[in-house]
Design an enzyme around this catalytic site. Structure first.
Site, short mmCIF file in Angstrom:
data_model
loop_
_atom_site.label_atom_id
_atom_site.label_comp_id
_atom_site.label_asym_id
_atom_site.label_seq_id
_atom_site.Cartn_x
_atom_site.Cartn_y
_atom_site.Cartn_z
N ASP A 1 1.77 5.36 0.07
CA ASP A 1 1.03 6.42 1.05
C ASP A 1 1.43 7.68 0.00
O ASP A 1 2.54 8.37 0.29
CB ASP A 1 1.79 6.32 2.36
CG ASP A 1 0.99 7.46 3.22
OD1 ASP A 1 -0.01 7.82 2.68
OD2 ASP A 1 1.53 7.81 4.25
N GLU B 1 2.73 1.15 5.44
CA GLU B 1 1.46 1.42 5.91
C GLU B 1 0.46 0.23 5.76
O GLU B 1 -0.19 0.18 6.62
CB GLU B 1 0.96 2.76 4.83
CG GLU B 1 -0.40 3.01 5.59
CD GLU B 1 -1.06 4.36 4.38
OE1 GLU B 1 -2.00 4.80 4.89
OE2 GLU B 1 -0.62 4.43 3.56
N LYS C 1 0.84 -1.18 0.02
CA LYS C 1 -0.05 0.04 -0.03
C LYS C 1 0.93 1.15 -0.01
O LYS C 1 1.74 1.44 0.76
CB LYS C 1 -0.81 0.06 1.31
CG LYS C 1 -1.83 1.19 1.24
CD LYS C 1 -2.91 1.00 2.39
CE LYS C 1 -3.93 2.44 2.19
NZ LYS C 1 -3.37 3.73 1.97
#
Length: 353
Positions: free
Chosen positions: A66, A206, A64
């Site tokens: 960011d 994350e 993921k």
């Protein structure tokens, strides 16, 4: 984390070319296969938050990222870099736009996330914002990299009704794995979801994204894509701050609110995550929005200054208290007013344990 396996050759003997049988010549009077019209803009597919990774062979996993969600449109007239809400930020991401012009394709739409990496190779939202001049800034980011994870249009064909596996194969041919350019492939990671999440969290990432390999591209949060976070991170409205003479920018603590129905409700404060520059920039923007009475009931606060809740802060937090306040919160930065400024909806919060 292991890289995805190399694609298998179509023939056992790779030295022999694959040839098809000769076909009858095309009648020149027969019309060409028409191209699909290229969308001017595509509403992005959004990931649905889940507490644990899904199980099953149909799920593919990625890191993921960011940063800022972007769509890169490669068109006959040039390149456009659009934000999640459709704002044209081509001039603000010159390296990404320049790299898009070099890709070996006539027309395409790439879906991805613009990120800036820290010294350990992790995407850092605060660094991305600083590279753009802060919230509301107009600076160009030469550091930002597009991590491309989907291909929505390719050489005259709209791929949104094509399954993810086929879209990924085309994307990997266009943006090879392991590159160091301003557009890089967000690689699929062959691993069990629970193991991958644990490794991601240990490395300070994350979280991870899970995608249904058989799904078509559907705008909105339909569940084809899932996000599983190591640390919760959401947008909250700043409704004021408590002054302090010993803190950066004179900000002792930000006062935060979330959405509940059509109203804002107070969810506590945050007093960490600032540095001198970010606190000074934040204080300058907040002091332009001072109001006499608080927009929400925050209870009695010492040395509090209340502001019109137009600023949305990205806040990391570990959990919620029993009375609906954020626990172990940390300030990450301000979201752009015109982009990615969605407020957390408290009605969707999981019950605290």
């Amino acid at each position: 984390m292991t890289k995805p396996p190399e694609p298998k050759p179509l023939l056992h003997d790779a030295e022999k070319p694959l040839r098809s049988r000769a076909h009858r010549r095309r009648d020149p009077e027969q019309p060409n296969l028409p191209f699909d019209p290229m969308p001017d803009r595509v509403e992005p597919c959004l990931a649905l938050l889940k507490p644990r990774p899904p199980k099953g062979p149909q799920w593919a996993f990625e890191a993921k990222w960011d940063g800022y969600r972007l769509a890169v449109h490669i068109e006959p007239s040039g390149v456009r870099v659009l934000t999640r809400r459709g704002h044209d930020w081509t001039d603000r991401f010159p390296a990404i736009a320049a790299e898009a012009r070099r890709l070996p394709v006539a027309t395409a739409i790439l879906d991805g996330e613009a990120v800036v990496f820290d010294e350990r190779g992790r995407s850092d939202f605060g660094r991305l914002q600083q590279s753009l001049g802060g919230r509301g800034g107009k600076r160009m980011s030469g550091e930002a990299v597009l991590m491309a994870f989907d291909l929505l249009y390719f050489d005259g064909r709209d791929l949104r009704q094509t399954e993810l596996t086929a879209r990924r194969q085309l994307l990997e041919g266009l943006v090879p794995a392991g590159g160091e350019e301003a557009i890089r492939l967000s690689e699929e990671i062959e691993a069990d979801g629970d193991v991958l999440l644990r490794i991601a969290c240990e490395h300070g990432l994350e979280g991870i994204i899970a995608k249904d390999r058989n799904s078509t591209y559907r705008s909105g949060r339909g569940g084809e894509w899932l996000k599983i976070k190591c640390i919760q991170s959401d947008g909250f409205a700043i409704v004021g701050y408590e002054k302090s003479t010993s803190s950066f920018g004179g900000i002792g603590r930000l006062l935060l609110a979330a959405r509940k129905g059509d109203e804002l409700v107070y969810v506590g404060g945050v007093g960490t995550g600032f540095n001198g520059q970010s606190a000074a920039e934040l204080r300058e923007q907040m002091d332009k929005l001072i109001i006499a009475k608080p927009a929400v009931d925050t209870g009695w606060k010492r040395n509090a200054v209340f502001i019109d809740p137009k600023l949305v802060a990205e806040i990391e937090y570990r959990a919620w208290t029993h009375d609906g306040k954020l626990r172990h919160a940390s300030y990450k930065g301000l979201r752009e007013e015109q982009d990615s400024a969605d407020l957390f909806n408290i009605d969707s919060r999981a019950p605290s344990g």
